[in-house]
Design a protein around this motif. Sequence first.
Motif, mmCIF file in Angstrom:
data_model
loop_
_atom_site.group_PDB
_atom_site.id
_atom_site.type_symbol
_atom_site.label_atom_id
_atom_site.label_comp_id
_atom_site.label_asym_id
_atom_site.label_seq_id
_atom_site.Cartn_x
_atom_site.Cartn_y
_atom_site.Cartn_z
ATOM 1 N N ILE A 46 0.841 -1.205 0.000
ATOM 2 C CA ILE A 46 0.000 0.000 0.000
ATOM 3 C C ILE A 46 0.880 1.260 0.000
ATOM 4 O O ILE A 46 0.602 2.228 -0.722
ATOM 5 N N LYS A 47 1.951 1.230 0.783
ATOM 6 C CA LYS A 47 2.838 2.405 0.819
ATOM 7 C C LYS A 47 3.499 2.655 -0.536
ATOM 8 O O LYS A 47 3.750 3.794 -0.909
ATOM 9 N N LEU A 48 3.778 1.587 -1.262
ATOM 10 C CA LEU A 48 4.344 1.747 -2.610
ATOM 11 C C LEU A 48 3.310 2.381 -3.542
ATOM 12 O O LEU A 48 3.635 3.239 -4.355
ATOM 13 N N ILE A 49 2.048 1.959 -3.401
ATOM 14 C CA ILE A 49 0.987 2.519 -4.260
ATOM 15 C C ILE A 49 0.776 3.999 -3.927
ATOM 16 O O ILE A 49 0.524 4.825 -4.804
ATOM 17 N N LEU A 50 0.918 4.321 -2.645
ATOM 18 C CA LEU A 50 0.758 5.716 -2.224
ATOM 19 C C LEU A 50 1.977 6.575 -2.590
ATOM 20 O O LEU A 50 1.934 7.797 -2.480
ATOM 21 N N GLY A 51 3.070 5.929 -2.965
ATOM 22 C CA GLY A 51 4.293 6.681 -3.274
ATOM 23 C C GLY A 51 5.069 7.053 -2.026
ATOM 24 O O GLY A 51 5.981 7.879 -2.084
ATOM 25 N N LEU A 52 4.739 6.448 -0.886
ATOM 26 C CA LEU A 52 5.477 6.734 0.348
ATOM 27 C C LEU A 52 6.784 5.944 0.372
ATOM 28 O O LEU A 52 7.697 6.249 1.128
ATOM 29 N N LEU A 53 6.847 4.878 -0.407
ATOM 30 C CA LEU A 53 8.077 4.093 -0.565
ATOM 31 C C LEU A 53 8.344 3.952 -2.059
ATOM 32 O O LEU A 53 7.419 4.011 -2.868
ATOM 33 N N ASP A 64 -1.320 5.547 -14.476
ATOM 34 C CA ASP A 64 -0.212 5.632 -15.437
ATOM 35 C C ASP A 64 0.948 6.512 -14.990
ATOM 36 O O ASP A 64 1.785 6.893 -15.803
ATOM 37 N N GLN A 65 0.975 6.854 -13.715
ATOM 38 C CA GLN A 65 2.087 7.686 -13.238
ATOM 39 C C GLN A 65 2.840 6.976 -12.119
ATOM 40 O O GLN A 65 2.289 6.107 -11.444
ATOM 41 N N ASP A 66 4.077 7.439 -11.923
ATOM 42 C CA ASP A 66 4.876 6.923 -10.816
ATOM 43 C C ASP A 66 4.435 7.660 -9.540
ATOM 44 O O ASP A 66 4.630 8.873 -9.432
ATOM 45 N N PRO A 67 3.846 6.939 -8.566
ATOM 46 C CA PRO A 67 3.334 7.646 -7.385
ATOM 47 C C PRO A 67 4.439 8.259 -6.520
ATOM 48 O O PRO A 67 4.152 9.114 -5.670
ATOM 49 N N ASP A 71 5.676 14.403 -9.935
ATOM 50 C CA ASP A 71 4.335 15.009 -9.852
ATOM 51 C C ASP A 71 3.467 14.327 -8.808
ATOM 52 O O ASP A 71 2.245 14.265 -8.934
ATOM 53 N N PHE A 72 4.104 13.807 -7.776
ATOM 54 C CA PHE A 72 3.347 12.998 -6.812
ATOM 55 C C PHE A 72 2.239 13.795 -6.127
ATOM 56 O O PHE A 72 1.208 13.263 -5.775
ATOM 57 N N ARG A 73 2.451 15.126 -5.943
ATOM 58 C CA ARG A 73 1.427 15.912 -5.220
ATOM 59 C C ARG A 73 0.104 15.921 -5.973
ATOM 60 O O ARG A 73 -0.952 15.761 -5.394
ATOM 61 N N GLU A 74 0.186 16.125 -7.271
ATOM 62 C CA GLU A 74 -1.028 16.160 -8.098
ATOM 63 C C GLU A 74 -1.717 14.785 -8.060
ATOM 64 O O GLU A 74 -2.935 14.702 -7.875
ATOM 65 N N LEU A 75 -0.921 13.744 -8.174
ATOM 66 C CA LEU A 75 -1.496 12.399 -8.179
ATOM 67 C C LEU A 75 -2.172 12.087 -6.844
ATOM 68 O O LEU A 75 -3.245 11.487 -6.800
ATOM 69 N N ARG A 76 -1.559 12.530 -5.754
ATOM 70 C CA ARG A 76 -2.115 12.183 -4.428
ATOM 71 C C ARG A 76 -3.487 12.783 -4.176
ATOM 72 O O ARG A 76 -4.221 12.315 -3.316
#
Length: 308
Positions: A46-53, A64-67, A71-76
């Motif tokens: 889950i943390k990988l999907i959230l981009g926390l790891l 289609d983006q790297d979390p 651009d993680f802020r926009e994706l989140r």
Amino acid sequence: MSIIRLRQVVKHFAEREVLNNISLEVKPGEVLGLLGHNGAGKTTTIKLILGLLRPDGGEVRVMDQDPAGRDFRELRRHLGFLQENVSFYDQLSGAEVITYLAKLKGVFPAQGMALLERLGLAEASGRRVKTYSKGMRQRLGLAQALLGQPKVLLLDEPTVGLDPVATHHFYQQIDELRRQGCAIVLCSHVLAGVEPYLDRVAVMGQGKLLAVGHLDALRAESRLPVTLTLQGRELHRSLPERFWPLVTEASEQQLVLQTDVAGQRVLAEVICSLPDIEQFQWQQPNLPELYQHICYGAADANTADYCP
Ligand SMILES: Nc1ncnc2c1ncn2[C@@H]1O[C@H](COP(=O)(O)OP(=O)(O)OP(=O)(O)O)[C@@H](O)[C@H]1O
């Protein structure tokens, strides 16, 4: 098209490999149950999907983006997350908490208040969170996760501590989000009762994906027994001989037959062949049994306590 995609993901903490070659996809409007023992790697996923790891190998893509990309802020903004044991600023009221979190997410506070209303917290919104019951806190947690109408919702043990009515209500909300096209990943150890709300399940064990698929497909693969219990007077006397190898119990009032999931069609033939059935019950392996089988195979039930 998949909204969440993990391809051959590997993750280490120091020297230790905690995810080994995980490939998973979740589509819009789909609920994936992510199951596994303690330490299997669910929260790390889950943390990988959230981009926390970040993964050490393979690829994670959300919409289609790297979390964990630039651009993680926009994706989140499109992600909602309800973590296990959610905690808030206890001195603030529910309304203050949701307003604060709405501002952090760049959402109008009115949307937060509408979510409190929808989740039955409108009346308690002026009360301090420290006076909330566990169920009310979970609902507040779900409200914050739904801020900004996420396209992806990640739920880590969302129903722990909820009573059966609150759990049912919680899953009704999840069902509604699924109908609206949200992609949902649900981690839970509470397997009983969750089955109707899952489209597919992924079972993890020691950082590996042990099984993934629709429940019916996993049931068929498992070859676990399906039991047909028939009630009626002396049914065994009119049971055609070819079905007798399936009989596990025959008495004056009851006839019990068993086969595996893949061959269960024969049980329908049994029903058609008997004229005087008063009642019948068709019992397929449920999710806890399937989970037990995938994780521990044919081992006896005591091994279910074993956490590698
Ligand atoms: N920050 C970290 N540093 C080192 N090891 C970690 C870290 N986070 C998790 N781990 C280890 O990674 C493995 C997977 O942990 P994870 O939290 O993903 O499991 P889980 O399936 O969510 O477990 P649970 O059901 O208990 O929540 C565990 O062995 C855990 O000890």
